[in-house]
Structures are given as structure tokens and as C-alpha cells.
Motif scaffolding. Structure first.
Motif, PDB file in Angstrom:
ATOM      1  N   VAL A 243     -10.614  23.697 -59.631  1.00  0.00           N
ATOM      2  CA  VAL A 243     -10.870  22.810 -58.499  1.00  0.00           C
ATOM      3  C   VAL A 243     -10.975  21.385 -59.029  1.00  0.00           C
ATOM      4  O   VAL A 243     -11.779  21.102 -59.923  1.00  0.00           O
ATOM      5  CB  VAL A 243     -12.162  23.202 -57.751  1.00  0.00           C
ATOM      6  N   ALA A 244     -10.160  20.495 -58.493  1.00  0.00           N
ATOM      7  CA  ALA A 244     -10.145  19.096 -58.930  1.00  0.00           C
ATOM      8  C   ALA A 244     -11.077  18.281 -58.042  1.00  0.00           C
ATOM      9  O   ALA A 244     -10.741  17.964 -56.905  1.00  0.00           O
ATOM     10  CB  ALA A 244      -8.727  18.544 -58.873  1.00  0.00           C
ATOM     11  N   GLY A 245     -12.257  17.977 -58.554  1.00  0.00           N
ATOM     12  CA  GLY A 245     -13.185  17.124 -57.836  1.00  0.00           C
ATOM     13  C   GLY A 245     -14.337  17.868 -57.198  1.00  0.00           C
ATOM     14  O   GLY A 245     -14.233  19.051 -56.863  1.00  0.00           O
ATOM     15  N   LEU A 246     -15.428  17.153 -57.009  1.00  0.00           N
ATOM     16  CA  LEU A 246     -16.620  17.708 -56.361  1.00  0.00           C
ATOM     17  C   LEU A 246     -16.699  17.144 -54.939  1.00  0.00           C
ATOM     18  O   LEU A 246     -15.720  17.184 -54.211  1.00  0.00           O
ATOM     19  CB  LEU A 246     -17.861  17.350 -57.184  1.00  0.00           C
ATOM     20  N   GLY A 247     -17.852  16.694 -54.516  1.00  0.00           N
ATOM     21  CA  GLY A 247     -17.986  16.032 -53.223  1.00  0.00           C
ATOM     22  C   GLY A 247     -17.933  16.973 -52.042  1.00  0.00           C
ATOM     23  O   GLY A 247     -18.122  18.192 -52.150  1.00  0.00           O
ATOM     24  N   VAL A 248     -17.654  16.386 -50.859  1.00  0.00           N
ATOM     25  CA  VAL A 248     -17.676  17.108 -49.588  1.00  0.00           C
ATOM     26  C   VAL A 248     -16.662  18.240 -49.571  1.00  0.00           C
ATOM     27  O   VAL A 248     -16.901  19.284 -48.958  1.00  0.00           O
ATOM     28  CB  VAL A 248     -17.403  16.130 -48.423  1.00  0.00           C
ATOM     29  N   SER A 249     -15.525  18.050 -50.229  1.00  0.00           N
ATOM     30  CA  SER A 249     -14.460  19.061 -50.210  1.00  0.00           C
ATOM     31  C   SER A 249     -14.513  20.005 -51.407  1.00  0.00           C
ATOM     32  O   SER A 249     -14.293  21.202 -51.267  1.00  0.00           O
ATOM     33  CB  SER A 249     -13.085  18.370 -50.169  1.00  0.00           C
ATOM     34  N   GLY A 250     -14.774  19.461 -52.592  1.00  0.00           N
ATOM     35  CA  GLY A 250     -14.696  20.275 -53.803  1.00  0.00           C
ATOM     36  C   GLY A 250     -15.790  21.307 -53.925  1.00  0.00           C
ATOM     37  O   GLY A 250     -15.541  22.449 -54.356  1.00  0.00           O
ATOM     38  N   VAL A 251     -17.013  20.954 -53.555  1.00  0.00           N
ATOM     39  CA  VAL A 251     -18.125  21.904 -53.673  1.00  0.00           C
ATOM     40  C   VAL A 251     -17.900  23.133 -52.785  1.00  0.00           C
ATOM     41  O   VAL A 251     -18.026  24.269 -53.259  1.00  0.00           O
ATOM     42  CB  VAL A 251     -19.470  21.210 -53.362  1.00  0.00           C
ATOM     43  N   PRO A 252     -17.555  22.968 -51.483  1.00  0.00           N
ATOM     44  CA  PRO A 252     -17.271  24.167 -50.671  1.00  0.00           C
ATOM     45  C   PRO A 252     -16.101  24.988 -51.220  1.00  0.00           C
ATOM     46  O   PRO A 252     -16.139  26.221 -51.177  1.00  0.00           O
ATOM     47  CB  PRO A 252     -16.946  23.593 -49.296  1.00  0.00           C
ATOM     48  N   ALA A 253     -15.062  24.296 -51.724  1.00  0.00           N
ATOM     49  CA  ALA A 253     -13.913  25.028 -52.259  1.00  0.00           C
ATOM     50  C   ALA A 253     -14.325  25.891 -53.446  1.00  0.00           C
ATOM     51  O   ALA A 253     -13.961  27.075 -53.533  1.00  0.00           O
ATOM     52  CB  ALA A 253     -12.817  24.050 -52.679  1.00  0.00           C
ATOM     53  N   ALA A 254     -15.081  25.323 -54.382  1.00  0.00           N
ATOM     54  CA  ALA A 254     -15.527  26.088 -55.547  1.00  0.00           C
ATOM     55  C   ALA A 254     -16.421  27.245 -55.136  1.00  0.00           C
ATOM     56  O   ALA A 254     -16.293  28.363 -55.657  1.00  0.00           O
ATOM     57  CB  ALA A 254     -16.263  25.161 -56.520  1.00  0.00           C
ATOM     58  N   ARG A 255     -17.314  26.991 -54.195  1.00  0.00           N
ATOM     59  CA  ARG A 255     -18.240  28.033 -53.756  1.00  0.00           C
ATOM     60  C   ARG A 255     -17.502  29.187 -53.069  1.00  0.00           C
ATOM     61  O   ARG A 255     -17.736  30.371 -53.371  1.00  0.00           O
ATOM     62  CB  ARG A 255     -19.271  27.432 -52.791  1.00  0.00           C
ATOM     63  N   VAL A 256     -16.587  28.863 -52.172  1.00  0.00           N
ATOM     64  CA  VAL A 256     -15.852  29.906 -51.449  1.00  0.00           C
ATOM     65  C   VAL A 256     -14.978  30.716 -52.398  1.00  0.00           C
ATOM     66  O   VAL A 256     -14.918  31.951 -52.329  1.00  0.00           O
ATOM     67  CB  VAL A 256     -15.007  29.275 -50.325  1.00  0.00           C
ATOM     68  N   LEU A 257     -14.287  30.027 -53.290  1.00  0.00           N
ATOM     69  CA  LEU A 257     -13.424  30.737 -54.241  1.00  0.00           C
ATOM     70  C   LEU A 257     -14.235  31.670 -55.127  1.00  0.00           C
ATOM     71  O   LEU A 257     -13.801  32.797 -55.426  1.00  0.00           O
ATOM     72  CB  LEU A 257     -12.658  29.723 -55.088  1.00  0.00           C
ATOM     73  N   ARG A 258     -15.414  31.224 -55.531  1.00  0.00           N
ATOM     74  CA  ARG A 258     -16.270  32.089 -56.354  1.00  0.00           C
ATOM     75  C   ARG A 258     -16.720  33.308 -55.556  1.00  0.00           C
ATOM     76  O   ARG A 258     -16.737  34.439 -56.078  1.00  0.00           O
ATOM     77  CB  ARG A 258     -17.478  31.286 -56.847  1.00  0.00           C
ATOM     78  N   GLU A 259     -17.065  33.096 -54.284  1.00  0.00           N
ATOM     79  CA  GLU A 259     -17.471  34.213 -53.432  1.00  0.00           C
ATOM     80  C   GLU A 259     -16.339  35.220 -53.255  1.00  0.00           C
ATOM     81  O   GLU A 259     -16.581  36.421 -53.063  1.00  0.00           O
ATOM     82  CB  GLU A 259     -17.910  33.691 -52.068  1.00  0.00           C
ATOM     83  N   LEU A 260     -15.097  34.755 -53.347  1.00  0.00           N
ATOM     84  CA  LEU A 260     -13.930  35.625 -53.205  1.00  0.00           C
ATOM     85  C   LEU A 260     -13.524  36.278 -54.518  1.00  0.00           C
ATOM     86  O   LEU A 260     -12.497  36.956 -54.588  1.00  0.00           O
ATOM     87  CB  LEU A 260     -12.757  34.840 -52.625  1.00  0.00           C
TER      88      LEU A 260
END
Length: 494
Positions: free
Chosen positions: A12-29
Motif C-alpha cells: 500500500v503506497a501511503g497512509l492517511g484517509v485512504s491508505g489506512v483503510p486499504a491496509a486494514r481491509v486487505l489485512r482482514e482479507l
């Protein structure tokens, strides 16, 4: 078909409003997730700690290196296509998705739930206002909806959350559309096109092409601006589903398959039984934002916000919303702060905060709404030129107060195209300069004038963001009024 992420190595490239949810969802999957982020400040460290507790690897201060074994890159919107990370991904044959693309592909991951279709909006200016209007209209129709996307609400959080929706009002930026090749909206609108973010896209042609992606695969309506031929060209170039229609909106009298104005009425000649002979009244101009304007001292909606209302109405009508719901939704709509926001009236002078006008296209629309104007402008120009803007609005200007790092660019354009207009050049970039600008504007203003903060520039030379700039303006206006310069009448809810 929802992709299987179990055991897949995703960067995941970047944190913030978009990156944190992306990392979290992908980890949950079940993905093995690594986040790379160029910044390494206190906020980033806090976010990194939260993600590491979930089993995500975070590399702060490293935004160029592609982690070994990466099978997919999911990027946040701010990362430029020319970033070294993406060059490395391309060389390794690794696909790159945006967070919006990821959200789209996860829409139907729960077979027990029907995914909510998207009504999507993009454009150089007016996106957030239009999406908020659309959300209000859909809500007035009794639909379960939300305004999401570039508006600050993560699409990933919405499509993977527990709440169920009938339809979503989705704001999409050119950054997001660049990395979202699979998105297929029910209907979509491009509000306007003007040079912006060209350092990110590389050219105006590339910027327009990314905006045009929003029309790809539309099922019911591609909504375009008749006053901006480039938006109609994007419709013509789009590959849409059979039966999808081109629907125009105009501030003039609408033709068939258009929404527009007849006197003070918003009317529909697109979604009626006989669009060649019939027109459906939707609302009055004064209905737009009526609840927020409240007292009579607030001015009527600016022309570009009438255009935004027509675009929102077109998307709602494409969904099947009734005329009554369009009217009720526009009445209930409350604009976000710092967008043509009425601040006060001191004596017979009206003060308007359009700090969100961070480029020349937005400022031009704002300046076109009033006359005579004392204009407060300046900030970071981001490479913009101001000759066309000044030339077009010169006859509306009572005077100009300039602030900010790049104010000389506007001053020089005024000297060329409006030499008779008085200009106050405040040679300072501290936050206190706004109070001085307000005092100078009050000195220049005459009864019946509007003092308009429409900077045509970004704010970061003086303020954290445009919100802080607008707040400083409003505070200075109130302080001025409290000092006896005239009776201030606050806009309700300001």
C-alpha cells in the motif's frame, strides 16, 4: 468476482484517509500487507503503530522502494504516476490499483448483499457541492445513501462496512480515476474542465482523459455541461452501455435531453415522457440551499451553484427520483464551509467567504456571481497565470487587496488589464495579514458592494489549509463589525 487476497503480498503506497483503510481491509482479507510512506512525522507514526498491531508492516521514510515479493500495489491518490515505486512495479509486472479500484472490486464480496450502485461526479470545481446536493436529494426521496469518496469518507470503509445503501453519491478526483480502470457507474457527471494538477498528470490532455474515465461503462446517463464543450467531448469518446444517454445541463433554456432554467425555475426536458414537447418543473432557484440561507440578508445562490444543482438533479432523475424530492433535497441542502459562504453584512456591504476557490477557474465562477466587488486574493499560485481571470472580471472590481507569496502575479495582471482599479498590496504572509486585508477591504468598499475572499490560489504559504484561511477571514469580519464599522448580521449556523 471478488479477488482472493489470502496470502497475497500487497504493498500500500501511503497512509492517511485512504491508505489506512486499504491496509486494514486487505489485512482482514488475509493479505500480507506492507505500507510504504515517504513521511515520518508524529501522525504517520501513530497510524503506523495502529496498523502494526494488526500485523501490517510499515516502512516510514521510504516511498521509492518496492518491497520484495509484491504482487499488487494499492496506491493512495496523492502519489504521482511517475513515482519511482510505480516504475519499479511496472518493471516487475506488478499491477497498480487505486483505493477506489479496490473498493469497486470489493463491492460484491458479500453474496448476501446487493452492492449499491454509484452515481459519480468529477470536474475541476464544484464536485463536493454537487455530491452534497445529490446526497440531499436522494435522502429526500427516502433512499439510503451517503456522500463518499474524495469528499473525505473512504469508499473502502463504506463498501466493507455493515450499513446497507440503496445508492451512493460518489465524488471522484482525477487522481482517483487515474488508478480506477474497472469502475462502472450507474450514471456520472463531469461538471467542467480547466487546467489543474498538471504537474501530477503531465498535460491537459492526460488530465482530461483521466476525468473522462468516469463515463466508462455508464448504464443510464452521462451528464455534461453544455457551457463546457470539453465535457461533451468526453461523453462522445466514452464506451458506455447500450441505451445510455447524454444529458446536458445549462443555465439557459434547455433543449431536449437537457436540464436548465426557464425564468427562475429549474426544469427537466430529459427525463419526461416527451422531451421534445414537455418540460417538468423541478424547483425554483431560491429553493437551492434555502434552509441554510435562512434570513433575507443572505444573497441568492451563485450561478455556478445553480449549475451544480442542475447536475445533481440530472443524476437523481437518472436514478428515478421524483421532481418533489429534487425540490425538497435542494431546499434542505447545506453547503460545506468556505464555499460562497455568507459571513455577514456590515452596513450595506456583504462579506462572502469562498476560500475554497484555490484556482483561477473557481475564482472566476465566484467573481461572476457579484458586482461591484472588493476582491481579496493571493496565496500560492501553483504555476497559474491570472491574465484571463483579471481580464474577464475587471469591470466588476471596485478594488483589490492582495496577500500571500505569489500576489505579484495577480498585481501584474491587474496592471495590464485593470489599471484603473485600486490595489492594496500587503507585503506580508503571516496569518495576521488576513485581519489587515479585511480592514483594507472595508476601506475600499462602498454601500452595495460585496467583499469577496476568492483567492485563486492555494493557502499553504500562510495557513494550514483553505479552511483556516476562511476561518481567519470570518473572524476578522466579525471583529471589524464589533468595532462599530457597521451592524453585522450573521448567517444562521455560521
Amino acid at each position: 468476482m471478488t479477488p482472493d487476497f489470502h496470502g497475497k503480498h500487497v504493498t500500500v503506497a501511503g497512509l492517511g484517509v485512504s491508505g489506512v483503510p486499504a491496509a486494514r481491509v486487505l489485512r482482514e482479507l488475509g493479505a500480507e500487507v506492507t505500507v510504504v510512506n515517504g513521511g515520518d512525522g508524529p501522525r504517520e507514526r501513530t497510524q503506523a503503530g495502529e496498523l502494526e498491531a494488526l500485523g501490517v508492516t510499515v516502512r516510514l521514510g521510504d516511498g521509492a522502494t518496492l518491497p520484495a515479493g509484491t504482487e499488487l500495489v494499492v496506491t493512495t491518490p496523492g502519489w504521482k504516476p511517475a513515482s519511482p515505486l510505480f516504475a519499479a512495479a511496472a518493471a516487475a509486472g506488478v499491477p497498480v490499483w487505486g483505493d477506489v479500484e479496490l473498493a469497486w472490486r470489493l463491492r460484491d464480496r458479500d453474496p448476501a448483499r446487493k452492492p449499491a450502485p454509484w452515481l459519480a461526479v468529477t470536474g475541476t470545481n464544484g464536485k463536493t457541492t454537487t455530491v452534497r446536493m445529490l446526497e440531499s436529494i436522494l435522502g429526500a426521496a427516502g433512499l439510503r445513501t451517503a456522500a463518499v469518496g474524495n469528499i473525505g469518507v473512504s469508499l473502502l470503509d463504506v463498501v466493507t462496512g455493515d450499513a446497507e445503501y440503496d445508492v451512493l453519491a460518489v465524488e471522484l478526483s482525477s487522481y482517483q480515476l487515474h488508478w480506477a480502470p474497472s469502475v462502472r457507474a450507474h450514471s456520472a457527471a463531469v461538471l467542467n474542465l480547466a487546467p489543474d494538477h498538471l504537474d501530477w498528470h503531465g498535460s491537459m490532455a492526460a488530465y482530461a482523459a483521466d476525468k473522462g474515465r468516469i463515463y466508462e461503462g455508464n448504464r443510464v446517463a452521462c451528464v455534461y455541461n453544455t457551457a463546457d464543450p470539453a465535457t461533451e467531448e468526453l461523453v462522445r469518446a466514452a464506451d458506455v452501455e447500450e441505451g445510455c444517454r447524454a444529458i446536458g445541463f445549462t443555465l439557459g433554456t434547455p433543449g431536449p435531453s437537457q436540464l436548465g432554467l426557464v425564468d427562475d425555475l429549474l426544469v427537466d426536458r430529459a427525463f419526461v415522457a416527451d422531451r421534445h414537447r414537455q418540460a417538468q418543473e423541478l424547483a425554483q432557484i431560491t429553493d437551492i440551499g434555502a434552509a441554510a440561507r435562512g434570513a433575507d440578508q443572505a444573497p441568492p445562490p451563485a450561478p455556478h451553484n445553480i449549475a451544480n444543482a442542475l447536475a445533481a438533479a440530472a443524476l437523481a432523475r437518472a436514478w428515478g427520483v421524483t421532481p418533489a424530492a429534487v425540490r425538497d433535497g435542494l431546499r434542505a441542502f447545506r453547503p460545506d464551509p468556505h464555499r460562497i459562504e455568507f459571513v455577514a453584512r456590515t452596513g450595506e456591504v456583504t462579506w462572502i467567504d469562498d476560500s475554497k476557490a484555490t484556482n483561477t477557474h473557481a475564482a472566476q465562477a465566484s467573481l461572476a456571481a457579484y458586482r461591484p466587488i472588493v476582491w481579496i486574493a493571493g496565496g500560492l499560485a501553483k504555476g497559474a497565470a491570472f491574465d484571463e481571470l483579471v481580464r474577464d472580471c475587471a469591470d466588476r472590481l471596485r478594488g483589490v487587496v492582495l496577500i500571500g507569496a505569489d500576489r505579484a502575479l495577480i498585481r501584474d495582471a491587474l496592471a495590464r488589464h485593470a489599471p484603473e482599479v485600486p490595489v492594496v498590496d500587503l507585503d506580508r504572509t503571516d496569518t495576521g495579514a488576513m485581519a489587515a486585508a479585511v480592514r483594507e477591504a472595508a476601506r475600499l468598499a462602498r454601500p452595495g458592494d460585496t467583499v469577496l475572499l476568492a483567492p485563486a490560489c492555494a493557502s499553504m504559504d500562510m495557513f494550514v489549509n483553505y479552511n483556516a484561511r476562511g476561518d481567519a477571514f470570518a473572524a476578522a469580519v466579525r471583529e471589524l463589525a464589533a468595532g462599530g464599522e457597521g451592524p453585522a448580521q450573521d448567517c444562521p449556523g455560521h
